[in-house]
Design an enzyme around this catalytic site. Structure first.
Site, mmCIF file in Angstrom:
data_model
loop_
_atom_site.group_PDB
_atom_site.id
_atom_site.type_symbol
_atom_site.label_atom_id
_atom_site.label_comp_id
_atom_site.label_asym_id
_atom_site.label_seq_id
_atom_site.Cartn_x
_atom_site.Cartn_y
_atom_site.Cartn_z
ATOM 1 N N PRO A 2 -3.368 4.886 -7.479
ATOM 2 C CA PRO A 2 -4.775 4.519 -7.338
ATOM 3 C C PRO A 2 -5.437 4.291 -8.698
ATOM 4 C CG PRO A 2 -4.271 6.303 -5.851
ATOM 5 C CD PRO A 2 -3.067 6.122 -6.741
ATOM 6 N N LYS A 33 -2.582 11.473 -3.136
ATOM 7 C CA LYS A 33 -1.635 11.020 -4.156
ATOM 8 C C LYS A 33 -1.768 11.909 -5.395
ATOM 9 C CE LYS A 33 -1.189 6.410 -2.418
ATOM 10 N NZ LYS A 33 -0.494 5.197 -2.739
ATOM 11 N N ILE A 65 -1.755 1.517 -3.597
ATOM 12 C CA ILE A 65 -0.622 1.105 -2.769
ATOM 13 C C ILE A 65 -0.726 1.938 -1.498
ATOM 14 C CG2 ILE A 65 1.887 1.010 -2.557
ATOM 15 C CD1 ILE A 65 1.965 0.892 -5.671
ATOM 16 N N ASN A 98 -15.303 -2.392 -3.891
ATOM 17 C CA ASN A 98 -14.295 -3.245 -3.259
ATOM 18 C C ASN A 98 -12.981 -2.483 -3.203
ATOM 19 O OD1 ASN A 98 -15.866 -5.662 -2.906
ATOM 20 N ND2 ASN A 98 -15.799 -5.888 -5.125
#
Length: 115
Positions: A2, A33, A65, A98
């Site tokens: 991230p 994560k 991801i 976003n």
């Protein structure tokens, strides 16, 4: 992997000590994560307006991801807008975030990719 990027017109002097570390830990918890893979980039002092005013605002992006989608993004928005409000005094209605779900083959790291 991230990666959270914050572009803001808030001055550098108003970004509290430890803010990036706090974002890292909160994102690690929210995404599940490891913190060692999370990157945070805060870009203060930007020439920006939102709704036609120069009041504090932020344009952000979260790349990951996986772990990107409807319900997850709503949770991230609540968390991140809360942190930006509490720490940088940016009203949540002056923040856009976003979200990008990255393909592992398109993310390079440590001389290779995550694929």
């Amino acid at each position: 992997m991230p990666m959270f990027i914050v572009n803001t017109n808030v001055p550098r002097a108003s970004v509290p000590e430890g803010f990036l570390s706090e974002l890292t830990q909160q994102l690690a918890q929210a995404t599940g994560k490891p913190a060692q893979y999370i990157a945070v980039h805060v870009v203060p002092d930007q020439l920006m307006t939102f709704s036609g005013t120069n009041d504090p605002c932020a344009l952000c992006s979260l790349h990951s991801i996986g772990k990107i989608g409807g319900a997850q993004n709503r949770n991230y928005s609540k968390l991140l807008c809360g942190l930006l409000s509490d720490r940088l005094h940016i009203s949540p209605d002056r923040v856009y975030i976003n979200y990008y779900d990255m393909n592992a083959a398109n993310v390079g790291w440590n001389g290779s990719t995550f694929a």
